[in-house]
Design an enzyme around this catalytic site. Structure first.
Site, PDB file in Angstrom:
ATOM      1  CG  ASP A  18       7.689  44.667  68.114  1.00 39.25           C
ATOM      2  OD1 ASP A  18       8.201  45.591  68.769  1.00 39.25           O
ATOM      3  OD2 ASP A  18       8.022  44.412  66.954  1.00 39.25           O
ATOM      4  CG  ASN A  68      11.621  39.382  57.064  1.00 45.36           C
ATOM      5  OD1 ASN A  68      11.266  40.483  57.485  1.00 45.36           O
ATOM      6  ND2 ASN A  68      11.544  38.282  57.789  1.00 45.36           N
ATOM      7  CG  HIS A 111       9.982  42.087  60.223  1.00 46.48           C
ATOM      8  ND1 HIS A 111      10.880  41.108  60.612  1.00 46.48           N
ATOM      9  CD2 HIS A 111      10.455  43.224  60.789  1.00 46.48           C
ATOM     10  CE1 HIS A 111      11.821  41.643  61.370  1.00 46.48           C
ATOM     11  NE2 HIS A 111      11.595  42.930  61.482  1.00 46.48           N
ATOM     12  CD  GLU A 161       9.424  37.679  61.047  1.00 43.66           C
ATOM     13  OE1 GLU A 161       9.664  38.500  60.137  1.00 43.66           O
ATOM     14  OE2 GLU A 161      10.305  37.239  61.804  1.00 43.66           O
TER      15      GLU A 161
HETATM   16  C1  F6R Z   1      10.934  46.737  66.372  1.00 38.46           C
HETATM   17  C2  F6R Z   1      10.268  46.266  65.201  1.00 38.46           C
HETATM   18  C3  F6R Z   1      10.966  45.756  63.986  1.00 38.46           C
HETATM   19  C4  F6R Z   1      12.163  46.605  63.553  1.00 38.46           C
HETATM   20  C5  F6R Z   1      12.856  45.957  62.353  1.00 38.46           C
HETATM   21  C6  F6R Z   1      14.056  46.757  61.903  1.00 38.46           C
HETATM   22  O1  F6R Z   1      10.000  47.141  67.348  1.00 38.46           O
HETATM   23  O2  F6R Z   1       9.106  46.291  65.253  1.00 38.46           O
HETATM   24  O3  F6R Z   1      10.047  45.690  62.937  1.00 38.46           O
HETATM   25  O4  F6R Z   1      11.723  47.882  63.230  1.00 38.46           O
HETATM   26  O5  F6R Z   1      13.256  44.657  62.689  1.00 38.46           O
HETATM   27  O6  F6R Z   1      15.023  46.724  62.883  1.00 38.46           O
HETATM   28  P1  F6R Z   1      16.316  47.658  62.774  1.00 38.46           P
HETATM   29  O7  F6R Z   1      15.825  49.057  62.855  1.00 38.46           O
HETATM   30  O8  F6R Z   1      17.149  47.295  63.978  1.00 38.46           O
HETATM   31  O9  F6R Z   1      16.944  47.333  61.478  1.00 38.46           O
END
Ligand code: F6R
Length: 242
Positions: A67, A136, A138, A143
Site C-alpha cells: 500500500d 481493527n 486490517h 479496513e
Molecule cells: C502496512 C500495512 C498495515 C500494517 C498494520 C500494522 O503496509 O499494510 O496493514 O501492517 O497497520 O501496523 P504496525 O505493524 O505498525 O502495527
C-alpha cells in the site's frame, strides 16, 4: 493455517526473516509482497544482516508493497516508498527497478490501481506475502467492511487507523486519509502468506482473526481459508488464543 509462537519480537523477526530467506534461496526470482509499519521492521533488519553475511542474494527477486498513502510523494519520509528504501531496499541487492510501491501521486487513481494489479500478474503473482495486522484487523489498508475487498483499490482510512498511524507524524492532522492498497483478493492470491504480530494490544485482534468467524469486519479473518498461511506471534499477541 500454521501458528508459530516465538519467544519475543526479536525471535519473531528472526523466524520471519528465515522463512523469507528460505523462499528466496529455493526460488531466486521470487516475487515478494512486502509491508510497512513497526511489525516487519525487525524482520527487515534480520534480512539485511543475512544479506551482509552473504546468506541471501536478492539480485533476481522482485518486490511489491501492499500500500501507499495518496498525496505523499516518494521522497517524503512519510511515504511507504521512502520507508521501504530506508529500512530494507537500499541495504540489499534487489534491483531498484524491480521494487514496486503504488504511486501515491497518481492523478488517475483507478488507472494506477488497475496497472498495479496488472503488473503483479505480469510477474506471475506474489510468491510470499509478508503482512502486519492493524488493531481493527486490517491487512494492507483493507479496513473493516461489509464485504471482502476486490483487487488493488483506493480506500478511505478509518479513524482508528489514522489514530494508530499518527505516531509516525508530527500531528494527527498530517496523517493522510486516503491510500491505495492491494485488495483482499490480491492478498489471498499470494501463494504463501506470512503474518507477524507482537504486543498485547494486538491480542484481541489475533484471537478474533484466528478463532472468530470469517467476517469482513475483521478483514484478516479470511486468512483462515488461505491454503498456506503462517502467523508468527510473540507470546503477548498470542495470549488470548484459546
Ligand atoms: C502496512 C500495512 C498495515 C500494517 C498494520 C500494522 O503496509 O499494510 O496493514 O501492517 O497497520 O501496523 P504496525 O505493524 O505498525 O502495527
Amino acid at each position: 493455517m500454521k501458528i508459530i509462537i516465538a519467544k519475543d519480537y526479536n525471535d519473531m523477526s528472526q523466524k520471519a526473516a528465515q522463512q523469507i530467506m528460505s523462499q528466496v534461496t529455493f526460488k531466486e526470482d521470487s516475487i515478494l509482497g512486502l509491508a510497512t509499519g513497526s511489525s516487519p521492521l525487525g524482520t527487515y533488519k534480520k534480512l539485511i544482516e543475512f544479506y551482509q553475511a552473504g546468506l541471501i542474494d536478492f539480485s533476481k527477486a522482485t518486490s511489491f508493497n501492499l500500500d501507499e498513502y495518496l498525496g505523499v510523494p516518494p521522497d517524503n519520509p512519510q511515504s511507504y516508498r521512502f520507508f521501504m528504501e530506508d529500512n530494507l531496499l537500499n541495504h540489499i541487492n534487489i534491483p531498484k527497478e524491480r521494487t514496486f510501491v503504488p504511486n501515491g501521486m497518481a492523478t488517475d487513481v483507478q488507472k494506477e490501481c488497475d496497472s498495479y494489479e496488472e503488473q503483479i500478474k505480469s510477474y506471475g503473482g506474489v510468491d510470499l506475502q509478508l503482512l502486519g495486522i492493524g488493531h481493527n484487523g486490517h491487512v494492507g489498508f483493507n479496513e473493516p467492511s461489509t464485504y471482502f475487498t476486490p483487487p488493488t483499490h483506493q480506500i478511505t482510512l478509518k479513524e482508528e487507523t489514522i489514530r494508530a498511524n499518527a505516531r509516525f507524524f508530527n500531528s494527527i492532522e498530517e496523517v493522510p486519509t486516503q491510500a491505495v492498497t492491494m485488495g483482499i483478493q490480491t492478498i489471498m492470491s499470494a501463494r504463501k502468506v506470512l503474518l507477524v504480530a507482537s504486543g498485547k494490544e494486538k491480542a484481541g485482534t489475533i484471537q478474533k482473526t484466528l478463532q472468530g468467524k470469517i467476517d469482513p469486519q475483521v478483514p484478516a479473518s479470511i486468512l483462515q481459508l488461505h491454503p498456506d498461511c503462517t502467523f508468527i506471534l510473540d507470546p503477548e499477541a498470542a495470549s488470548l488464543l484459546k
